[in-house]
Design a protein around this motif. Structure first.
Motif, PDB file in Angstrom:
ATOM      1  N   PHE A 108     -22.436  28.229  33.443  1.00 47.09           N
ATOM      2  CA  PHE A 108     -22.085  28.277  34.862  1.00 47.09           C
ATOM      3  C   PHE A 108     -23.248  27.930  35.793  1.00 47.09           C
ATOM      4  CE2 PHE A 108     -22.408  32.575  32.980  1.00 47.09           C
ATOM      5  CZ  PHE A 108     -23.642  32.953  33.492  1.00 47.09           C
ATOM      6  N   SER A 109     -24.341  27.396  35.264  1.00 49.06           N
ATOM      7  CA  SER A 109     -25.468  27.016  36.109  1.00 49.06           C
ATOM      8  C   SER A 109     -26.268  25.916  35.432  1.00 49.06           C
ATOM      9  CB  SER A 109     -26.377  28.222  36.378  1.00 49.06           C
ATOM     10  OG  SER A 109     -27.521  27.836  37.139  1.00 49.06           O
ATOM     11  N   PRO A 110     -26.950  25.082  36.209  1.00 49.56           N
ATOM     12  CA  PRO A 110     -27.840  24.106  35.602  1.00 49.56           C
ATOM     13  C   PRO A 110     -29.188  24.706  35.231  1.00 49.56           C
ATOM     14  CG  PRO A 110     -27.851  23.833  37.969  1.00 49.56           C
ATOM     15  CD  PRO A 110     -26.818  24.891  37.662  1.00 49.56           C
ATOM     16  N   ARG A 444     -20.276  30.863  46.354  1.00 53.24           N
ATOM     17  CA  ARG A 444     -21.099  29.757  45.847  1.00 53.24           C
ATOM     18  C   ARG A 444     -20.194  28.713  45.205  1.00 53.24           C
ATOM     19  NH1 ARG A 444     -22.161  29.394  40.501  1.00 53.24           N
ATOM     20  NH2 ARG A 444     -23.911  28.127  39.723  1.00 53.24           N
ATOM     21  N   ALA A 445     -20.444  27.449  45.528  1.00 53.49           N
ATOM     22  CA  ALA A 445     -19.690  26.365  44.908  1.00 53.49           C
ATOM     23  C   ALA A 445     -20.053  26.296  43.429  1.00 53.49           C
ATOM     24  CB  ALA A 445     -20.006  25.040  45.584  1.00 53.49           C
ATOM     25  N   PRO A 446     -19.062  26.164  42.548  1.00 46.82           N
ATOM     26  CA  PRO A 446     -19.340  26.200  41.104  1.00 46.82           C
ATOM     27  C   PRO A 446     -20.183  25.027  40.614  1.00 46.82           C
ATOM     28  CG  PRO A 446     -17.012  26.611  41.552  1.00 46.82           C
ATOM     29  CD  PRO A 446     -17.623  26.137  42.834  1.00 46.82           C
ATOM     30  N   HIS A 447     -20.814  25.271  39.488  1.00 46.08           N
ATOM     31  CA  HIS A 447     -21.578  24.229  38.785  1.00 46.08           C
ATOM     32  C   HIS A 447     -20.731  23.582  37.707  1.00 46.08           C
ATOM     33  CE1 HIS A 447     -24.194  22.457  35.732  1.00 46.08           C
ATOM     34  NE2 HIS A 447     -23.704  23.341  34.878  1.00 46.08           N
ATOM     35  N   ILE A 448     -20.750  22.263  37.689  1.00 42.18           N
ATOM     36  CA  ILE A 448     -20.194  21.468  36.599  1.00 42.18           C
ATOM     37  C   ILE A 448     -21.131  20.282  36.404  1.00 42.18           C
ATOM     38  CG2 ILE A 448     -18.346  19.827  36.000  1.00 42.18           C
ATOM     39  CD1 ILE A 448     -17.473  22.567  35.421  1.00 42.18           C
TER      40      ILE A 448
END
Length: 559
Positions: A108-110, A444-448
């Protein structure tokens, strides 16, 4: 007296103040930072060690991830947590962790959280802040007076060595001057939440022998358990030979002698080891939140606005998130497109998050202290083994929420904000330890991953971003883009064809703010694009604006 002018005056050079200077510099907004101590001051008593996952996402934006990773903490030290009677004593349980190098990046995060204690982290942030030409950092200077005149803030700053004072004319004053904030006191900001949790003590030692003897079994953190429960923790604060022993303490301010301190150290070591006592300092562990985070042109950021138990490592990371939230809003107002409600939204958005984090830090402390007394804990043989296993299992289970609190770092949702669209009832607050990212207005806008090395989060930061998952042309949202252009709001349009991202963001259109939080989302273009743009840029009724502060205590303050 010399006079200097700056858009933003930052009081305090800790992590929150430095983060504000870095983010403002990244946005092209000059600032002046004033710090009473020298740049090395906090390296002797590092209070924090965890750079949380959201803070690392900001570090990614600032381009300093490698600097944090390579700041000096060894990346081959296991991030294990041992529950023990002493570092060299009987071990009750252990959470086996990977090294920093081996730790995986979560889906879920870079980024991942980093261990970068303050003695390593402060120099990275100082260098980053000083890398922007518009930033000026004045160490060994103190604030002696300030006045909010409604259209500006005037501050008198003096060198601590008695040199020539400075008169600073600023548009805004940021109080990042810590728990004993003189600015907050002058503004009359007495806390509405204020509770003493304990009078704790930090003790620093150097012991190459301890490092050698722990060898391949060394953990980073040792939770120290006695017959009456958890009484402290030992942390290998530099990953090498320096260790920090933290006593949980009681509600009475300690009057330790050096002999007392040595006795605590020997108890925590759990065996005979040569060591050097470097320093020790008592401190108050508090649960505190200020009544206001903004008064006129003055803002409270970090520990000046709140204090919390460090159980969980939320304090510094909460302050960094506040700095980023405030920075883009200040930049927008200075650029001319941000309205008065934009600055009002800082308190509306960040104060509830601070209160949540303060509460969770206290709950983590309670969980740490929840182990029952066990008089047989130190007995030899099978009786002692059974007692130690039982207590170890209890303490280990009780503390898991603290170690897995991604919901604190990533799950904040700005409810009741004056600059977001209507709230979504089906977006509940994230559980502390069971974080699952999703798109929510105010969240928070999600990470993809959109491509190798490119996260959705890399799209956000400079201005608003309109994400289009519809699969059609930009024509349906052209009026929204035009409304932003007319208002002078920086807005980038981004069509995304990634199916996984479309499923996660759920709607055809998502408007993301410069701080990476969602301002609006829908399957249809807005009926009134101009009204939506005015709302997200803070042009709304009921805003307090930049009225002067009518408080005698705010006109002059002495530190």
């Amino acid at each position: 007296m010399n006079t200097i002018e700056t858009p933003v005056l930052i009081m305090g050079g800790g992590p929150a103040g430095l983060a504000l200077a870095v983010d403002l510099g990244w946005r092209g907004v000059p600032c002046v930072l004033i710090e009473q101590e020298g740049p090395e001051a906090r390296r002797n008593h590092p209070r924090m060690d965890n750079v949380g996952i959201r803070s690392m996402e900001f570090a990614r934006r600032w381009g300093i991830v490698k600097q944090v990773e390579q700041a000096g903490f060894p990346r081959d030290l296991p991030l294990s947590i041992a529950y023990t009677t002493g570092i060299l004593g009987p071990e009750l349980a252990r959470d086996i962790g990977p090294t920093l190098q081996e730790a995986p990046v979560p889906p879920f995060s870079p980024q991942k959280h980093e261990l970068c204690p303050q003695n390593f982290f402060d120099p990275v942030m100082q260098e980053a802040a000083q890398s922007y030409r518009g930033n000026r950092l004045y160490y060994h200077h103190k604030l002696t007076a300030f006045q909010d005149e409604g259209h500006q803030v005037l501050a008198t700053v003096e060198p601590t060595d008695g040199g020539t004072p400075l008169l600073v004319r600023a548009q805004y004053l940021m109080a990042c001057d810590g728990a004993g904030s003189s600015v907050a006191a002058a503004l009359g900001q007495s806390p509405v939440m204020d509770r003493l949790l304990s009078c704790s003590t930090n003790i620093f030692i150097r012991s190459p022998e301890l490092t050698a003897r722990t060898g391949g079994s060394r953990a980073y953190r040792y939770i120290l358990v006695g017959v009456d429960g958890v009484w402290g923790s030992f942390v290998n604060i530099d990953g090498r030979d320096v260790w920090r022993l933290q006593l949980l303490g009681s509600d009475t301010w300690p009057a330790w002698s050096d002999d007392d301190i040595h006795a605590f150290v020997r108890r925590g070591l759990g065996g005979e080891v040569a060591y050097e006592l470097l320093s020790w300092v008592p401190w108050a562990r508090r649960e505190r939140v200020a009544d206001r985070f903004r008064v006129g042109r003055c803002f409270l950021v970090g520990d000046s606005a709140h204090q919390m138990s460090p159980t969980g490592g939320y304090g510094m990371n909460t302050g960094i998130a506040e700095a980023v939230d405030l920075s883009w809003k200040i930049a927008a107002v200075l650029d001319g497109w941000g309205g008065p409600a934009l600055l009002d939204s800082y308190e509306a958005e960040r104060r509830p998050v601070a209160a949540r984090n303060v509460k969770q830090g206290s709950e983590n402390l309670s969980a740490m202290r929840s182990a029952p007394s066990e008089p047989r804990l130190l007995e030899p043989g099978e009786v002692g083994n059974i007692a130690r296993a039982k207590v170890g299992q209890w303490v280990r289970a009780a503390m898991q929420r603290e170690w897995r609190s991604y919901g604190i770092h990533l799950g904040a949702i700005y409810r009741g904000s004056p600059i977001t669209a209507a709230e979504e009832a089906d977006c509940p607050e994230q559980d502390v330890a069971q974080f699952a990212q999703r798109a929510c207005v105010g969240g928070r806008a999600p990470h993809i991953w959109l491509a190798e090395g490119q996260s959705t989060l890399d799209l956000f930061g400079r201005g608003f971003v309109l994400l289009d998952f519809s699969g059609h042309s930009a024509e349906p949202v052209a009026p929204l883009i035009k409304a932003a252009e007319i208002a002078g709001v920086p807005l980038a349009y981004q069509a995304i064809t990634n199916d996984e991202a479309a499923r996660l963001f759920e709607t055809s259109y998502v408007l993301v703010r410069p701080d990476g939080h969602i301002a609006w989302r829908s399957d249809a273009p807005p009926e009134n694009p101009g009204k939506l743009i005015d709302r997200v840029r803070g042009v709304a009724s009921g805003a307090t604006g930049d009225r002067p502060v009518h408080l005698e205590t705010a006109k002059t303050t002495t530190t």
